[in-house]
Every structure is written in C-alpha cells, then in structure tokens.
Scaffold this motif. Structure first.
Motif, PDB file in Angstrom:
ATOM      1  N   LEU A 170     -29.305 -18.575 -14.147  1.00  0.00           N
ATOM      2  CA  LEU A 170     -28.010 -18.228 -14.737  1.00  0.00           C
ATOM      3  C   LEU A 170     -26.954 -18.017 -13.662  1.00  0.00           C
ATOM      4  O   LEU A 170     -25.806 -18.445 -13.797  1.00  0.00           O
ATOM      5  CB  LEU A 170     -28.155 -16.969 -15.601  1.00  0.00           C
ATOM      6  N   TYR A 171     -27.335 -17.332 -12.569  1.00  0.00           N
ATOM      7  CA  TYR A 171     -26.397 -17.076 -11.477  1.00  0.00           C
ATOM      8  C   TYR A 171     -25.915 -18.379 -10.856  1.00  0.00           C
ATOM      9  O   TYR A 171     -24.720 -18.570 -10.601  1.00  0.00           O
ATOM     10  CB  TYR A 171     -27.065 -16.187 -10.429  1.00  0.00           C
ATOM     11  N   GLN A 172     -26.862 -19.290 -10.596  1.00  0.00           N
ATOM     12  CA  GLN A 172     -26.485 -20.567  -9.981  1.00  0.00           C
ATOM     13  C   GLN A 172     -25.635 -21.421 -10.909  1.00  0.00           C
ATOM     14  O   GLN A 172     -24.877 -22.282 -10.447  1.00  0.00           O
ATOM     15  CB  GLN A 172     -27.751 -21.326  -9.568  1.00  0.00           C
ATOM     16  N   ALA A 173     -25.723 -21.149 -12.203  1.00  0.00           N
ATOM     17  CA  ALA A 173     -24.898 -21.873 -13.183  1.00  0.00           C
ATOM     18  C   ALA A 173     -23.546 -21.192 -13.388  1.00  0.00           C
ATOM     19  O   ALA A 173     -22.757 -21.603 -14.247  1.00  0.00           O
ATOM     20  CB  ALA A 173     -25.630 -21.988 -14.508  1.00  0.00           C
ATOM     21  N   GLY A 174     -23.294 -20.116 -12.607  1.00  0.00           N
ATOM     22  CA  GLY A 174     -22.019 -19.413 -12.719  1.00  0.00           C
ATOM     23  C   GLY A 174     -21.927 -18.486 -13.914  1.00  0.00           C
ATOM     24  O   GLY A 174     -20.830 -18.159 -14.372  1.00  0.00           O
ATOM     25  N   GLU A 175     -23.070 -18.031 -14.418  1.00  0.00           N
ATOM     26  CA  GLU A 175     -23.088 -17.210 -15.634  1.00  0.00           C
ATOM     27  C   GLU A 175     -23.367 -15.736 -15.316  1.00  0.00           C
ATOM     28  O   GLU A 175     -24.191 -15.094 -15.960  1.00  0.00           O
ATOM     29  CB  GLU A 175     -24.163 -17.751 -16.594  1.00  0.00           C
ATOM     30  N   LEU A 176     -22.690 -15.166 -14.335  1.00  0.00           N
ATOM     31  CA  LEU A 176     -22.910 -13.776 -13.949  1.00  0.00           C
ATOM     32  C   LEU A 176     -22.602 -12.822 -15.089  1.00  0.00           C
ATOM     33  O   LEU A 176     -23.292 -11.816 -15.286  1.00  0.00           O
ATOM     34  CB  LEU A 176     -22.047 -13.433 -12.724  1.00  0.00           C
ATOM     35  N   ASP A 177     -21.557 -13.124 -15.876  1.00  0.00           N
ATOM     36  CA  ASP A 177     -21.195 -12.259 -16.995  1.00  0.00           C
ATOM     37  C   ASP A 177     -22.316 -12.192 -18.035  1.00  0.00           C
ATOM     38  O   ASP A 177     -22.552 -11.137 -18.641  1.00  0.00           O
ATOM     39  CB  ASP A 177     -19.909 -12.745 -17.659  1.00  0.00           C
ATOM     40  N   ILE A 178     -22.998 -13.298 -18.231  1.00  0.00           N
ATOM     41  CA  ILE A 178     -24.118 -13.307 -19.183  1.00  0.00           C
ATOM     42  C   ILE A 178     -25.254 -12.423 -18.676  1.00  0.00           C
ATOM     43  O   ILE A 178     -25.869 -11.663 -19.436  1.00  0.00           O
ATOM     44  CB  ILE A 178     -24.613 -14.750 -19.417  1.00  0.00           C
ATOM     45  N   ILE A 179     -25.502 -12.482 -17.358  1.00  0.00           N
ATOM     46  CA  ILE A 179     -26.563 -11.646 -16.777  1.00  0.00           C
ATOM     47  C   ILE A 179     -26.275 -10.170 -17.043  1.00  0.00           C
ATOM     48  O   ILE A 179     -27.178  -9.399 -17.403  1.00  0.00           O
ATOM     49  CB  ILE A 179     -26.675 -11.904 -15.268  1.00  0.00           C
ATOM     50  N   LYS A 180     -25.028  -9.767 -16.878  1.00  0.00           N
ATOM     51  CA  LYS A 180     -24.666  -8.358 -17.064  1.00  0.00           C
ATOM     52  C   LYS A 180     -24.891  -7.892 -18.493  1.00  0.00           C
ATOM     53  O   LYS A 180     -25.132  -6.711 -18.740  1.00  0.00           O
ATOM     54  CB  LYS A 180     -23.205  -8.139 -16.668  1.00  0.00           C
ATOM     55  N   LYS A 181     -24.848  -8.800 -19.449  1.00  0.00           N
ATOM     56  CA  LYS A 181     -24.977  -8.441 -20.867  1.00  0.00           C
ATOM     57  C   LYS A 181     -26.421  -8.526 -21.371  1.00  0.00           C
ATOM     58  O   LYS A 181     -26.714  -8.079 -22.481  1.00  0.00           O
ATOM     59  CB  LYS A 181     -24.091  -9.365 -21.708  1.00  0.00           C
TER      60      LYS A 181
END
Length: 554
Positions: A170-181
C-alpha cells in the motif's frame, strides 16, 4: 447461582470474594452476617473480625500477615493495612504426616503413547536439540534454525511478515492514508493469505529445538558449571533424542565437560552428542559438517515410533505465573489433585519456585519422608532467602503489581496458594537446581519463581510435561517440554484463547469440584503426552530458555 464468597480454611479470619461486592452489601455466610463498609473486588479478601495493629491475619489456616493499622470487620485487606508475616519453621517443629492417597482405580492400566529411550525414560515428544556452549555461537545456532526449520517444515507461519508485506504494498502504491485507516487484525483468520507450514518429511520427529543464551564464558566458573549441568539435563530429558553442540573452542565450558556431566547425571545416557568447534577451521566448514551430520541423525531418530507407556512414566512439572486471588482456590489445587494421582500411580511430579513456598515451609518439612530431606529443604530455603535479603530483595517483596492488584496482598498469601500445586502427598525428594528427578513421588526443586527460569529448571530436571497455572495470562513455553496453560478463571480463558489450554474457572463458578476439574485436566494431559494435542505455547513456537545464574532472581 454461584456463591459470592468462600472461606478457604475453618481457622481463617478472612473471606474471599468470588465476585465484585459493593460497598454496603450484606453478606450471609455459614450462618454469619457481614456488612461491607467498602467495595471488595473479586479475588480480594475481607476480615471476619475487628483487627488491631499487630493482630495476625490467617488464611489457608496459617499466618499470612499482620495488621499495620485497625481493620474493621468486613473491610478488605490491602497493602496499606497489612504486611507480610509467616510462622517460624524448623526440623524441631516437624509433625507426623499422614496421607490418604486418592482412589486411582480408574487410572490404573491407562497408558500414553510415548517415545521409549534406552535409559528407561519415555518422552512425550521426540526432539533433536541444537545448543551453543558459549554465547559466541548464538549467531550460528540461529542460522541453523532458519535453514532447518524452513526446509523441514518446522517454521512458524509468516503471519506478521504477511501483514508487513501488505502494508508495504500500500505504501509503495502511495496509499499512506489508507494505511492510517486500517483496523489492526484481531486474529489470523482475517489475513487473506499467509505462508503455511509445509509437509514435514520426518513424521516421527516433533521438532528441532534451537537454544541460545548469554553464558559459557566471561562469568564465574560456577556459572559455567551450572550451565553445563543445565544443558546436560536438557539433553538427558526424555523428550530429547540427541544434540548438536556448537563450541567456539576457547571458552570455559568445554565439550568434554558436557559429555562427562551427562554421564554423571545419568550413567545410562547413550544419546548422540555432536560437538563442533569453530576455531578448528572456517565457519562454513563447521556449519556444513554440522548440517550434514545433524540431518543424518534426524533420519535415524525418525525411525522411532510412539508406543504405549504407563502413566508412571510421566514426570509432571508444577508451575504458576501471573497468579491471581483465585490461583490458590481453583487451578492450583486442581493440579495438586492431579499430582496426587500421578504420585499414587508411581509417577513423578516436580514442584519448583522456592520463593513461593514462603509460609508453607513447615508443611513441606512435615511432609518430607525423612529428616535428611527436610534438612536439605531447610538449608536450600535459608540460603536462598539470605542471598535475597543481602541485596535488599527478601521473599516478602515477591508479589508483583499484577499479583497485588488481583488479590495477592502478601507473599505468604501468594505462596500458600502456590503450594497447593503440590497436592497433599509426602515429599519424596528435595532437589537443588539442575539435579535430576529420579525418585517417584513429589519432588521439590529449588528454582526462582521467575516463570522462565523455573520452567527451564524443571525441564533440566527431567519433566516431560509442565502444567502452568495463571490468573493474569502468560505465554511462557519451553523448548523441549510441552507447557500446558491453565486459567484460574473463565474471563481469562475467554480473553486469551491463544494462550490458555485448559480452564479451571468452572471451580469458581461451582460447576465442577476441584477433583473433577483436575481429573478432566489429566485426560487432556494424556492427549498432550500422546502427541494428539499441541499446547498453545507449542503452536506459538514459544521456546523460552533462561538459565538461573544463582544470583538473586525472584
């Protein structure tokens, strides 16, 4: 409806709350009425009479402390109004001990399926052991662990690695906001995928166990000798078929010392002992030879098969940790009843944790089968206690914050409840740390109360299964001996199902007697001994190993 309170012994002047009792609550017990001026939490105790400073508090029928300030009838005992105290003990006060063994008719003729060793012992597991003689070899041991466990199917599933992989994606896909949720996973079933253990080629080898430690050189020679004795005990353990031993070469603890100690402890010992020294050549040569030789010995021990053995071949360790106010009235007496059954069948049980026999010393002295054994127990207790006091850590400081919070106010209260694990059988033998248990019956083993140091010591003395009661929950396991976790209360069993194997909570709720619960536990132990059931600690790969350096460790 289950009872609200319990008086453990007729002579007690405290009553145990089996559930939370409110301030102002009216309690009727044994035709006596009590009005509670304060809340009494479950597992805690309130006094049955007004007490003045210096007055004794009695539980389990003996002194467990003295009041430090006035305590009104119905008030709870706390660390603020009570201090630890216990009765004097000695050989001069020894009283005759009579024992009525339990009826074991239904257990006679029962067997478990175990691995029979040449020395007459029977293992509940068939392990190969890999150990370093010195901490310098820890890295090499861990490299061997990775190689053997991954290739032979003994490695733990990569559940946590899979979670990191998903987050990294997810991080490598630029989805940091999703990780936080993302909500953290509650159990493994929520993972979409994770690596499963592969099929094991050696069906009769229960595992290869790898031990590391921080000893072997640079400490006292006494510490090296103690480690030598402990490692010899582990290799002589009935659950171990043989061992690969890595040595640097120049350390205090030498390979020939280990071989001699194995023979000293067990003259019938004939297990293969493969010793390799790194200073004899390159690391690669050392590791390659160790891998090849170990693999060939795995082929050999895989030829062993489980065969029937009488229950007298069980050596059961008795331990408690993360104890609470229910430990001494549910799980501990339940395994005490189990211990009495094993003893009556000519098996062996091992009760460790000498700091947690504080206050129960005279009972153990009375139960000793000879004055010589009683004297050995007294000497071990007094020496250990003096060492603790010399550094300002007497046995009275033993209860942890968690123990106190859940009702174990003084060390005597904690210890007298802990002593219930030993049942009522005579004390057949008294063992110093690393001495092997060879006498059928109840054996007292000098270890700290520290969970891992105590379980390590029991395995080193020959336990082939360990029973571990807990009121607060602890994941402790052992490399060579299955550790069965027994909860003292239902709430813990429900809260930590990944740790708890068996629940003694039904005793508290009045659903089972101590005897019924202990006998149900014995049925489960037979399944564990058969290899039919893996303990939760085994499933988690919880292989804890801490040698006691004989300094002060409570």
């Amino acid at each position: 409806m289950s009872a609200k309170v319990l008086k453990v012994h007729p002579d007690d002047n405290v009553i145990v709350a089996l559930r939370d009792l409110s301030a102002g609550e009216h309690i009727e017990f044994n035709h006596t009425e009590y009005d509670l001026p304060h809340t009494v939490s479950a597992k805690h105790k309130f006094v049955t009479m007004d007490l003045q400073p210096g007055d004794p508090v009695i539980m389990y029928g003996v002194l467990v402390g003295k009041a430090t300030q006035p305590i009104r009838r119905g008030e709870p005992i706390t660390t603020f109004n009570l201090k630890h105290d216990s009765d004097r003990y000695g050989l001069d006060r020894k009283q005759p001990h009579s024992w009525q063994p339990p009826d074991v008719t239904s257990w006679q003729g029962r067997t478990f399926m175990g691995y029979h060793r040449a020395d007459g012992q029977v293992g509940t597991r068939n392990y190969w052991l890999v150990v370093p003689l010195v901490f310098c070899e820890n890295r090499n041991v861990l490299i061997l662990k990775e190689a053997f466990e991954r290739e032979l199917g003994y490695a733990q599933p990569d559940m946590y690695r899979e979670q990191v992989h998903q987050l990294l994606s997810l991080y490598q896909a630029g989805e940091l906001d999703i990780i936080k949720k993302i909500e953290p996973f509650a159990d493994p079933s929520q993972l979409q995928t994770f690596t499963h253990t592969q099929t094991r080629p050696f069906k009769n080898v229960d595992g290869i166990k790898f031990i590391t430690h921080e000893m072997g050189c640079g400490g006292t020679r006494q510490d090296s000798q103690a480690l030598c004795s402990l490692l010899a005990g582990f290799i002589n353990n009935p659950n171990v078929a043989g061992a690969t031993v890595l040595s640097l070469g120049c350390q205090h603890l030498q390979g020939d010392m280990l071989a001699k100690e194995m023979k000293r402890q067990n003259p019938k010992a004939d297990k293969p002992l493969l010793v390799y020294e790194q200073q004899a050549g390159t690391e690669f040569a050392l590791m390659s030879q160790a891998i090849k030789d170990t693999f060939l010995h795995l082929v050999e021990i895989n030829k062993l098969e489980r065969k029937p053995a009488p229950l007298s071949k069980l050596t059961v360790g008795l331990k408690c940790g993360g104890s609470d106010g229910f430990s001494g009235i549910s799980a501990n007496p339940a395994i005490g009843h189990l211990s009495d059954i094993i003893v009556s069948l000519s098996g062996k049980t091992i009760l460790a944790e000498f700091p947690e026999l504080c206050g129960a010393e005279q009972e153990m002295i009375n139960r000793a089968t000879s004055d010589e054994k009683a004297e050995k127990f007294i000497n071990l207790m007094q020496t250990y206690s003096a060492q603790a006091e010399a550094v300002g850590s007497g046995f009275d400081m033993n209860p942890s914050p968690g123990n106190i919070k859940d009702g174990l106010i003084t060390d005597a209260i904690k210890s007298l409840g802990a002593a219930k694990k030993g049942g009522t059988a005579p004390v057949a033998d008294v063992l110093n740390y690393t001495e092997p248990a060879t006498t059928p019956g109840l054996n007292l083993l000098c270890t700290p109360g520290n969970d891992v140091e105590a379980t390590t010591g029991m395995a080193g003395s020959g336990a082939n299964v360990i029973l571990f009661t807990t009121g607060l929950g602890t994941p402790t396991g052992n490399p060579v001996c299955p550790v069965v976790k027994i909860s003292t209360n239902k709430a813990l069993a429900k809260r930590m199902p990944d740790v708890i194997d068996f629940d003694s909570g039904p005793i508290i709720d009045g659903e089972q007697t101590i005897e019924e619960n202990g006998e149900a536990l014995l049925e489960y132990i037979i399944r564990v001994a058969n290899g039919e059931a893996l303990t939760k600690a085994e499933q988690l790969g919880q292989d804890d190993f801490i040698p006691w350096k004989r300094g002060v460790s409570l």
